[in-house]
Design an enzyme around this catalytic site. Sequence first.
Site, short mmCIF file in Angstrom:
data_model
loop_
_atom_site.label_atom_id
_atom_site.label_comp_id
_atom_site.label_asym_id
_atom_site.label_seq_id
_atom_site.Cartn_x
_atom_site.Cartn_y
_atom_site.Cartn_z
N TRP A 165 0.81 -1.22 0.00
CA TRP A 165 0.00 0.00 0.00
C TRP A 165 0.84 1.27 0.00
O TRP A 165 0.33 2.35 -0.25
CB TRP A 165 -0.92 0.01 1.24
CG TRP A 165 -0.18 -0.24 2.53
CD1 TRP A 165 -0.05 -1.45 3.16
CD2 TRP A 165 0.58 0.69 3.29
NE1 TRP A 165 0.75 -1.31 4.28
CE2 TRP A 165 1.15 0.00 4.39
CE3 TRP A 165 0.85 2.06 3.17
CZ2 TRP A 165 1.96 0.61 5.34
CZ3 TRP A 165 1.65 2.68 4.12
CH2 TRP A 165 2.20 1.95 5.19
N ARG A 174 6.56 -0.83 -11.58
CA ARG A 174 7.92 -1.38 -11.52
C ARG A 174 7.91 -2.87 -11.88
O ARG A 174 8.93 -3.43 -12.25
CB ARG A 174 8.46 -1.15 -10.10
CG ARG A 174 9.93 -1.20 -9.98
CD ARG A 174 10.41 -0.53 -8.72
NE ARG A 174 10.26 -1.36 -7.54
CZ ARG A 174 10.80 -1.06 -6.35
NH1 ARG A 174 11.49 0.05 -6.20
NH2 ARG A 174 10.64 -1.84 -5.33
N LYS A 189 -2.15 -8.25 -7.76
CA LYS A 189 -2.97 -8.12 -6.55
C LYS A 189 -2.45 -6.96 -5.70
O LYS A 189 -1.41 -7.06 -5.06
CB LYS A 189 -2.95 -9.41 -5.71
CG LYS A 189 -4.11 -9.42 -4.74
CD LYS A 189 -3.81 -10.02 -3.40
CE LYS A 189 -3.08 -9.15 -2.44
NZ LYS A 189 -3.78 -7.98 -1.91
N PRO A 190 -3.15 -5.83 -5.71
CA PRO A 190 -2.73 -4.70 -4.87
C PRO A 190 -3.11 -4.93 -3.41
O PRO A 190 -3.90 -5.82 -3.11
CB PRO A 190 -3.51 -3.53 -5.47
CG PRO A 190 -4.75 -4.14 -6.03
CD PRO A 190 -4.38 -5.55 -6.47
N GLY A 243 6.66 -6.30 -0.39
CA GLY A 243 5.93 -6.23 0.87
C GLY A 243 6.84 -6.59 2.02
O GLY A 243 8.07 -6.47 1.92
N GLU A 265 11.00 -8.02 -3.08
CA GLU A 265 11.40 -6.70 -2.58
C GLU A 265 10.78 -6.56 -1.20
O GLU A 265 9.59 -6.31 -1.06
CB GLU A 265 10.88 -5.60 -3.51
CG GLU A 265 11.48 -5.61 -4.91
CD GLU A 265 12.93 -5.14 -4.93
OE1 GLU A 265 13.44 -4.63 -3.90
OE2 GLU A 265 13.58 -5.30 -5.97
N ARG A 293 10.12 11.17 3.39
CA ARG A 293 9.41 10.81 2.17
C ARG A 293 8.33 9.80 2.54
O ARG A 293 8.59 8.87 3.32
CB ARG A 293 10.43 10.18 1.21
CG ARG A 293 9.85 9.71 -0.10
CD ARG A 293 11.00 9.33 -1.04
NE ARG A 293 10.49 8.83 -2.29
CZ ARG A 293 10.79 7.63 -2.79
NH1 ARG A 293 11.62 6.83 -2.15
NH2 ARG A 293 10.29 7.25 -3.94
N CYS A 299 10.22 1.50 2.49
CA CYS A 299 11.20 0.45 2.80
C CYS A 299 12.60 1.06 2.85
O CYS A 299 13.49 0.53 3.50
CB CYS A 299 11.14 -0.64 1.75
SG CYS A 299 11.25 0.02 0.08
N GLU A 396 11.37 -2.17 11.46
CA GLU A 396 10.98 -1.03 10.62
C GLU A 396 10.04 -0.13 11.42
O GLU A 396 9.03 -0.59 11.94
CB GLU A 396 10.20 -1.53 9.40
CG GLU A 396 11.07 -2.07 8.30
CD GLU A 396 10.23 -2.39 7.06
OE1 GLU A 396 9.30 -3.20 7.16
OE2 GLU A 396 10.53 -1.82 6.00
N SER A 456 15.98 5.89 -5.08
CA SER A 456 15.05 5.33 -6.07
C SER A 456 15.19 6.03 -7.42
O SER A 456 15.14 7.26 -7.48
CB SER A 456 13.61 5.50 -5.59
OG SER A 456 13.48 5.00 -4.29
#
Length: 492
Positions: A165, A174, A189-190, A243, A265, A293, A299, A396, A456
């Site tokens: 998300w 990507r 699948k979002p 994720g 990722e 950001r 991540c 995290e 990025s």
Amino acid sequence: MDLRSTDGTDPARTLAHAPTELLIDGAWSPAASGATFPVSDPATGQQLALVADASPADGRRALDAAVGAQHAFAATAPRERYDMLMRSYELLLERIDDLALLMTLEMGKPLGESRGEIAYAAEFFRHFASEALRIDGGYQQAPAGNARFLIAKQPVGPCLLITPWNFPMAMGTRKIGPAIAAGCTSVVKPAHQTPLSMLALGAILLDAGVPRGVVNIVTCTAAGDVMEPLIRSGLARKLSFTGSTAVGKVLLEQCADKVLRTSMELGGNAPFIVFDDADLDEAVAGAMAAKMRNMGEACTAANRIYVQRPVAEEFSRRLAEAMGALRVGPGTEDGVQVGPLIDAAGRAKVVQLVADATDRGARVLTGGTAPDGAGFFYPPTVLVDVPGDSRMAREEIFGPVASIIPFDTEDEVVAAANDTAYGLVSYVFTGGLRRALRVAEALESGMVGLNQGVVSNPAAPFGGIKESGLGREGGAVGIDEFLEVKYIGISV
Ligand code: NAP
């Protein structure tokens, strides 16, 4: 269902035109059961839309469509795939106002950041459009001279693409960009919190002429129930996942069953190191970018800020000043720089990590208390003297909290930075060239920002080592994740 007819200034109008159904075989359809789930605005907690809630049978229908389209799509000319991607790139930019508003409504980030993400997302299509034209091979003599090797690259086949998300559009393009460039079909699948951006992208792909069945989008609340049978079916040949590391590990096990290709990722725990010979203005600006950001929900976010002792106090004071000056509020409001966190669970974790660090002796320079009222807001926060064994040094944070840890020597900080299961990105700020290269080489991460707080870039290979992942996205190598190498031996 057509975002072209709104101008991105009226949320109700944008939402009324946003697709909310499954995209399967080139057509929009509700879940077979008719089930839906609510998508809500993290700034207010209010419902924005009801979106189709796919069942495992709907998922299978989407995979069957991808499998059905694979053969013909693999045979398209590279130039056709280039054209589709370039048209998609242009449409993303044409509709940027509406898409940004939709993203801010469902994800919370300020409109300016949403626009930035749409532009970044579009760049993946432009980048991979060109890559479609550069898929190469080889011709080689066998060492004994009695044969030739023809080396060809072919699409992997139907792919399963699962996205998070926090970057609802860019984490999709990507993967979808290189999949289309390589000639692979997919089921996307979002995340359940942010399905609207991906469905809007689906509408753009259709308008751009991507053939039916090539990209299918399945939204659902029971991700495991829907995706596991698809992974184990053997019909898909690849899984690309962005994720958390915890979910990534579960999916890797599932992929072992039919030996699927995987790209992973996963999570990060980025060290951000400031040496005493760094330009402090640059270091503070870099820390603001690396920390703030996406409200810290990235991540790549600076998770542990190590500052050499002679400049620790000065750096902390300046960072606290900059963080404390940021304006917090709904992302749709003018001038807002920090939106809400994604949901109650996301904010509760930040609250717990801050409490854990302060219980162990960390001091709060700014922020540190969640406000009352609607929305999942959390103020920009700076903590100093964070103990290395606190939870926020190991997990995290995924929020706007800068955790500062002082250090004395280069060896000490490199050891501390590498003392984590993660290895996505590290940041180093120093004025010394030799030290910069020495430390960049010693850090265990797939990417290093040297005197810069953002890494990025669609043209660079993005990805992690250790438990941060497998494979790379973007750059010249991003398309290889979607290609198989075939060698044809020829007797001469
Ligand atoms: P997440 O909970 O792992 O979810 C990611 C995606 O996986 C969502 O679409 C989710 O669906 C789906 N999912 C969850 N459980 C699943 C299962 N058992 N089977 C199949 N799919 C499943 O992560 P998140 O909270 O959305 O995203 C934040 C994480 O992503 C952080 O750890 C962050 O570091 C990482 N991330 C990494 C990168 C990178 O490039 N390395 C980039 C961005 C984010 P539901 O929404 O329906 O649960």
